[in-house]
Design an enzyme around this catalytic site. Structure first.
Site, mmCIF file in Angstrom:
data_model
loop_
_atom_site.group_PDB
_atom_site.id
_atom_site.type_symbol
_atom_site.label_atom_id
_atom_site.label_comp_id
_atom_site.label_asym_id
_atom_site.label_seq_id
_atom_site.Cartn_x
_atom_site.Cartn_y
_atom_site.Cartn_z
ATOM 1 N N HIS A 94 47.778 42.506 -65.996
ATOM 2 C CA HIS A 94 48.795 42.454 -64.605
ATOM 3 C C HIS A 94 48.913 43.560 -63.999
ATOM 4 O O HIS A 94 50.019 44.308 -64.033
ATOM 5 C CB HIS A 94 49.824 41.745 -65.390
ATOM 6 C CG HIS A 94 49.665 40.727 -66.115
ATOM 7 N ND1 HIS A 94 50.565 40.289 -67.448
ATOM 8 C CD2 HIS A 94 48.828 39.787 -66.176
ATOM 9 C CE1 HIS A 94 50.160 39.319 -67.870
ATOM 10 N NE2 HIS A 94 49.045 38.561 -67.352
ATOM 11 N N THR A 95 47.971 44.114 -63.286
ATOM 12 C CA THR A 95 48.035 45.330 -62.361
ATOM 13 C C THR A 95 48.665 44.856 -60.951
ATOM 14 O O THR A 95 48.096 43.739 -60.635
ATOM 15 C CB THR A 95 46.628 46.051 -62.042
ATOM 16 O OG1 THR A 95 45.809 44.983 -61.402
ATOM 17 C CG2 THR A 95 46.140 46.441 -63.260
#
Lengths: 417, 589
Positions: B516-517
Site C-alpha cells: 500500500h504505497t
C-alpha cells in the site's frame, strides 16, 4: 481415383434410392423466374430477425469471412459440405435467383441451377415456414453487400455426390407437410415456440436421433443425438435423460444468455446461442422453452446407478475431491452462470459419455453474451489424468447426487484421446 | 523511428482496477478507447485454474504476477543525505504487472477510509491543536468529503460484490458491523464470510475486552453473485492461495474477473499488451497532452495520439511517468517547491504471534485473503489520542491468509531456522500458532518523497524513480501502542505464549510489509498544494488524469482499494457529465 466395390452397402443403398426417385414426379418444374422486389426497411429488419431464428450464420458465414458469403465446412456422416454464398452476388451468390427459386430451395430443397439440395440445408424443417417469412429472409439477404466468393458446396464422395439420390431420400424422410399448423388446443405462446423449434430453429437437426440414412428416427423427436462427437442432449421433459430438472425460465435464460443456474453453453450450442437464440426476443426464447417443456419423456426408467462401493466409484470420488470439487463443489452443484452443475444434467448422464470425455480431456470454453458476458472455462486434464482415472471420475460424477448412467471404461476414453 | 498510430479519443496507461473501470465507462459512453498495459493479457479461467494456480513456488516465492526489476525498478534511500541504491528484488512491496495489475494478487480487503481521514489536518488541529502536528509532517485534507464519495464507494462495492456487514446504515449503528465507519447508504451487496476458527477466537476475546470485532469487508465473495455489469462471480472456497495468487474460482474481485468480460464486448475498446508507455507527449505549449509513446516487446516504438490521457499505473509508476513527461513541477524538499513526488506514504505494519493451547486445531489452510475478523477501535481517531504523542492508528486483525508450507509457517524467534529442531517446531506448532497483525497509518513528511534518480537508468535510458523514505517517531509510537493492544487480545484468546513485534526503524525494503504505497501525485484544492484536483485531473495539463492511490495526500490504516474505487467513480462521473462536453479544467486553478 477411388475404386468402389459393388458390394459396398452404401452404393447399394444409393442405387436403391436413385431407382425409387426415378419413377416419381416432383413439383419443382413449376418454379418460375421473377425478379426480386426491393423491400422496405421494416421487411429487411424482419428478415434479419428470421435469419437469426434460423441460425443461418452457422453454415453461411465462414470464421473470419464476410457475412453470408459462405464457405463454412459442414461435416456430415456422409462427407463434407460447404455452406453456399447467400449474398446477392450475381455470379457466385444468389443474386441471379428469383424469389420463387429462393423459396424452392429453402422450403423444398431444390436449388436453382443445382438440382436437389442435401439436407445440410434443413429444408425438411424450413418446410414449415410460410412463404411470406421466407421472402422476408430473402429481402434481408438482398440488402447485403454482394461478395464474390465461389463456393463448391458439394464435397461429398461418390455415390453421395449424386444429387438425384435425394429424390428417393425425400420420399422417405421429407414429409413435405407444408406450413406449420397451430394446435388450437395449445396457447399462442406454445404455438409460437413450436413453430420456432420445428421450423426455422431446426432444433431436431441435432437433437433428434438419425437413422443410417441421416433421416430423423420417427417417434424419437428431440430424444438426443451425437453430433460431431458432442452430445446434443434430449430436449424432452424427463429428469432421467432430458430437461426435466429445468424450469421454463431456466431454459429461456439458457437460450437468451448461454448460462443459467445449472449449465453453461459450450461446443456447437455456444454458436447457436451467439448467432441465434441470444438475438431473439425474450418472449420468443420463453415461447421456445414453453414448447420444449411440454415435450413428454419416453417414460423409460433411468438405469440403476453404479454402486457407491464399486472400485471405480471410490477412485473417482477421490479424483473428484482433488481435481474437480474446487469449482464444481462437493455436491456437484457448480456455481450459477459460470460453473456447470454436474447433478441433474442431461449431458453428464447421457448414455454415451462423449461430451464429458471430450471436456475432461481437452477442456471447454463457455459462451459470453451481452446478458451474461463471462465466458467461463474448464482446463484440460489429458496431461493430468490417465484413461483409467478419467473413466473413474466420469463414472463417479455420472452416478452421484442422484445421477445414474452406465460406467465409463478406459477404452472409451482412449478412443477420444 | 517511432510509428504514429491512428488517433484515439482516450489513451489509458495501465489495465488494472482503475484503468479497466475507466475504459468500460468511457467505451460505453461511445468513446474510442485504447488501454496500453506493460504486462501480459490475463484471463480468469485459463491463467488461474484451481487445478494448478495454487503453486506457492511460482507465485508466492518467484513472484510470477509481479513487476520484474528487469522491466523497471526504483532506487531507495532512507535520508536525503544518502545515495540511493537500486531495488534489485521487490520485497517490501510488490507492484503488479499485466492485466488486472496489483488487483490480481490482492487479498481483497475492501475498506472506506473514515470520514475524518478525508479532513485529517483540519480534524487533528481542531481536536488536539495545531501543535499536535509536527513541523515536518505535511498531512493535508483531501479536497472531497466522505459524503461526496459515499455513492461512489457503494458503486464500487457493488461492482466488486464485496461481502461484509454494515456497521452504520444511514447513521444507524448496526450490530455485527464496524460501528466506527462512516454512514453507508446501503448494506454490502453480499453477506460477510463465515469465519475460520482462529478469527472466531479473536472475535470472542475482543468482544470480551469491550472492543467491536467485525468481519473484514471482503472481495473474496461469500456467495455466487452477478455484478452491476452482468458479470457472474463465484464463491470463495477458502483455498488459502489468495495473496500473491490469481483466483480461478471467479471468487476474488479483480479487473479480469469483474470488468473485463463486459469490457471486451465493447467494439470501441482496444487493449495493447506487453507495451510499456515511456512518455506522455505534450504539445509546444506544454499545457496539452497529444498522446503517449510506448515501446512494445520487440523494442519497436509507437506514438499513440489521443485527446485524453489517463494514467492508471501502480501508484509510484504513475508518478514516475509524470516526472519523465515533464508534467507539473518536480518536488524539491530542500527548497520546498514543486508538487510531483511530494507526500509519498506507506503503511506501518506489525505482528503478534499467539501460541494457543496444545490441543487447539487452527487448520490455518482454511483461509481466504480477506477472510477474518478485525477491530477498528484503535484506527484513525476512533480513540482519544490525548497525551499519546502520535496521531492515527490502524486495524488490529485476525486475518491469517493461509497455511502454505513455504512462506506461511509461523515460528517464534527462538525456533531453529533449519534442521530437526525446525521440523519438530513445525510439527508442534502448525495447528497452534496464530499470527495476528496490525496495519497502521503513515503520515506525510517533508522528507518522504519520490523524484528521478541522478545515477541509475531503466532499459529505455530514462532515470529510475528514487524513493526517499524512513519511519518517523509518530508511526513508531503508534505501532508500539496498537501492537500492545493487539497482544492484549492475544492474551485474552488464551495464549500460552505471545511474541510481539512492533515496527522499528530504520525502514528496510527487505521483508514484505505491505504493497500500500501512496502519494506523489496527490489531490488537493489548489495547484499550490497538489498535483491533481478533486477529480484527479492534472492542474498543469488538463487533458491528463491520474487515477489511483498516488492521489492520497497521506495514508490511513486501511487497505486502499475501496477508497481508490470510490475516488475513481467520483472522477468518472465528473468526466462523463462535464469534461467530455467541455474539455478543460474541471476546477479553476
Amino acid at each position: 481415383m477411388r475404386f468402389v466395390a459393388l458390394s459396398n452397402p452404401r452404393v447399394i443403398l444409393a442405387a436403391a434410392l436413385l431407382g425409387a426417385g426415378a419413377i416419381l414426379a416432383t413439383h419443382f418444374a413449376a418454379a418460375q423466374s421473377t425478379p426480386p422486389a426491393t423491400a422496405d426497411a421494416q421487411t429487411i429488419a424482419a428478415g434479419k430477425y428470421l435469419v437469426a431464428a434460423g441460425d443461418c450464420v452457422a453454415c453461411h458465414t465462414a470464421p473470419g469471412g464476410a457475412p453470408f458469403a459462405g464457405g463454412t465446412v459442414i461435416n456430415t456422416p456422409f462427407g463434407k459440405l460447404l455452406g453456399p454464398n447467400l449474398t446477392p452476388d450475381q455470379d457466385t451468390g444468389i443474386g441471379g435467383w428469383s424469389d420463387d427459386q429462393f423459396v424452392q430451395a429453402v422450403k423444398y430443397g431444390y436449388g436453382h441451377n443445382v438440382g436437389h439440395l442435401y439436407p445440410g440445408l434443413p429444408y425438411i424443417y424450413f418446410n414449415k415456414v410460410p412463404v411470406a417469412d421466407i421472402l422476408k429472409i430473402r429481402a434481408y439477404l438482398n440488402s447485403l453487400a454482394p461478395v464474390h466468393n465461389q463456393i463448391v458446396a458439394d464435397q461429398l464422395p461418390f455415390p453421395f455426390d449424386i444429387r438425384a439420390l435425394m429424390i428417393g431420400w425425400n420420399l422417405l424422410y421429407f414429409p413435405d407437410t407444408g406450413d406449420y399448423r397451430p394446435d388450437p388446443s395449445q396457447s399462442a405462446e406454445w404455438n409460437r415456440g413450436a413453430y420456432l423449434v420445428q421450423g426455422l430453429g431446426h432444433c431436431a437437426a441435432c437433437h433428434t436421433p438419425k437413422n443410417a440414412f441421416g433421416g430423423d428416427k420417427t417417434g424419437q423427436e428431440f430424444a438426443g443425438y451425437i453430433v460431431d462427437g458432442a452430445n446434443a442432449p434430449a430436449l424432452v421433459d424427463s429428469t432421467a435423460n432430458g430437461l426435466g430438472a429445468w424450469s421454463v425460465d431456466d431454459i429461456a435464460t439458457y437460450l437468451s444468455t448461454g448460462h443459467n443456474r445449472y449449465a453453461d453453453a459450450g461446443g456447437p450450442m455456444a454458436s447457436v446461442i451467439t448467432h441465434s437464440t441470444s438475438q431473439l426476443t425474450s418472449a420468443d426464447d420463453h415461447a421456445i422453452a414453453t414448447y420444449l417443456k411440454s415435450l413428454p419423456g419416453n417414460g423409460a426408467a433411468p438405469p440403476a446407478p453404479v454402486a457407491p462401493n464399486d472400485p471405480q466409484m471410490i477412485a473417482g470420488m477421490h479424483i473428484y475431491s482433488d481435481e474437480c470439487s474446487a469449482c464444481h463443489m462437493t455436491g456437484g452443484t457448480g456455481e450459477p452462470n459460470i460453473i456447470p452443475a454436474l447433478k441433474a444434467s442431461p449431458v453428464v448422464a447421457a448414455t454415451v459419455p462423449d461430451t464429458m470425455t471430450h471436456v475432461v480431456l481437452y477442456g471447454a470454453r463457455s459462451v459470453g453474451t451481452d446478458a451474461a458476458p463471462v465466458a467461463s472455462a474448464m482446463p484440460a486434464f489429458r496431461g493430468v489424468l490417465n484413461d483409467q482415472q478419467v473413466a473413474d471420475v466420469l463414472t463417479y460424477v455420472r452416478n452421484s447426487w442422484g445421477n445414474a448412467a452406465p460406467a465409463v471404461t478406459p477404452d472409451q476414453i482412449s478412443a477420444q484421446r | 523511428m517511432a510509428t504514429t498510430l491512428p488517433h484515439k479519443d482516450v489513451a489509458i496507461i495501465g489495465l488494472g482496477w482503475t484503468g479497466s473501470i475507466l475504459a468500460y465507462e468511457l467505451a460505453t459512453a461511445g468513446l474510442d478507447v485504447i488501454a496500453i498495459e506493460r504486462g501480459p493479457w490475463r484471463d480468469t479461467a485459463t491463467d488461474f485454474p484451481p487445478t494448478w494456480a495454487q503453486d506457492e513456488l511460482r507465485y508466492g516465492v518467484r513472484l510470477d504476477l509481479f513487476q520484474r526489476p528487469a522491466q523497471s525498478t526504483m532506487t531507495l534511500r532512507n535520508k536525503i543525505s544518502q545515495t540511493a541504491l537500486p531495488v534489485r528484488q521487490f520485497s517490501s512491496f510488490l507492484p503488479g504487472n499485466g492485466l488486472g495489475g496489483a488487483g490480481v494478487h490482492w487479498n481483497g480487503m475492501n475498506y472506506r477510509f473514515l470520514p475524518t481521514d478525508y479532513q485529517l489536518r483540519t480534524h487533528v488541529t481542531q481536536k488536539y491543536g495545531a501543535k499536535a502536528i509536527p513541523d515536518d509532517m505535511t498531512i493535508q485534507d483531501f479536497p472531497m468529503t466522505y459524503e461526496e464519495l459515499e455513492p461512489h464507494f457503494d458503486r464500487f462495492e457493488k461492482l466488486a460484490g464485496i461481502s461484509g456487514k454494515a456497521g452504520n446504515l444511514n447513521g444507524q449503528i448496526q450490530p455485527g458491523g464496524n460501528p466506527f465507519e462512516g454512514p453507508r447508504s446501503a448494506e454490502y451487496p453480499n453477506p460477510p464470510n463465515r469465519q475460520p476458527y482462529g478469527a472466531t477466537l479473536f472475535a470472542k476475546a475482543a468482544a470480551e475486552l469491550g472492543y467491536h470485532p467485525f468481519p473484514v469487508p471482503s472481495a473474496n465473495l461469500s456467495q455466487p453473485y452477478t455484478n452491476t455489469l452482468g458479470v457472474a462471480m463465484g464463491q470463495c472456497t477458502f483455498c488459502g492461495f489468495c495473496e500473491r495468487f490469481g483466483c480461478g474460482n471467479y471468487a476474488k474481485s479483480s479487473a479480469q474477473t469483474c470488468v473485463m468480460p463486459a469490457l471486451v464486448r465493447q467494439k470501441n475498446f482496444t487493449a495493447r499488451m506487453n507495451a510499456n508507455v515511456t512518455k506522455i507527449n505534450l504539445d509546444s505549449t506544454g499545457k496539452k497532452a497529444t498522446g503517449v509513446t510506448y515501446v512494445d516487446d520487440t523494442g519497436a516504438e509507437f506514438i499513440q495520439p489521443a485527446d485524453m490521457v489517463a494514467v492508471c499505473a501502480f501508484s509510484f509508476n504513475s508518478v514516475h511517468l509524470l516526472l519523465l513527461s515533464g508534467i507539473g513541477q518536480p518536488y524539491d524538499p530542500v527548497a520546498n517547491t514543486g508538487q510531483v513526488g511530494r507526500n509519498f506514504a506507506y503503511q506501518c505494519t506489525s505482528s503478534v504471534l499467539v501460541q494457543l493451547p496444545k490441543d487447539t486445531k487452527l487448520n490455518p489452510f482454511v483461509a481466504g485473503g480477506a477472510v477474518g475478523t478485525v477491530i477498528d477501535d484503535f484506527n484513525g481517531d476512533n480513540f482519544d489520542h490525548t497525551g499519546l504523542g502520535f496521531i492515527g492508528g490502524g486495524v488490529l486483525q485476525a486475518t491469517s491468509t493461509g497455511g502454505r508450507p513455504i512462506t506461511q509457517i509461523s515460528a517464534f524467534k527462538d525456533t531453529p531456522k533449519w534442521g530437526a529442531g525446525w521440523k519438530q517446531a513445525m510439527q508442534d506448532n502448525y495447528q497452534t500458532i496464530y499470527p495476528l497483525g496490525t496495519q497502521g497509518n503513515v503520515c506525510a513528511y517533508r522528507d518522504a518523497y519520490l523524484d528521478l534518480d541522478p545515477t541509475y537508468k531503466d532499459p529505455y535510458g530514462s532515470p529510475l524513480l528514487r524513493l526517499t523514505f524512513d519511519w518517523h517517531p509518530n508511526e513508531l509510537k503508534m505501532s508500539a501502542y496498537i501492537t500492545e493492544k493487539l497482544a492484549g487480545i492475544g492474551k485474552a484468546m488464551g495464549a500460552t505464549r505471545i511474541e510481539s513485534a512492533p515496527r522499528t526503524g530504520p525502514y528496510t525494503v527487505v521483508p514484505y510489509q505491505t504493497t500500500h504505497t501512496t502519494g506523489g501525485a496527490i489531490t488537493g484544492d489548489s495547484p499550490s498544494n497538489s498535483v491533481v484536483n478533486k477529480y484527479l485531473q492534472s492542474w498543469d495539463v488538463s487533458n491528463v488524469f491520474v487515477f489511483g492511490a498516488s492521489a492520497f495526500p497521506q495514508n490511513s490504516g486501511y487497505n486502499p482499494t475501496g477508497t481508490v474505487g470510490g475516488m475513481t467513480y467520483f472522477a468518472i462521473d465528473q468526466i462523463k457529465s462535464q469534461y467530455l462536453k467541455n474539455p478543460g479544467p474541471l476546477v479553476p486553478a
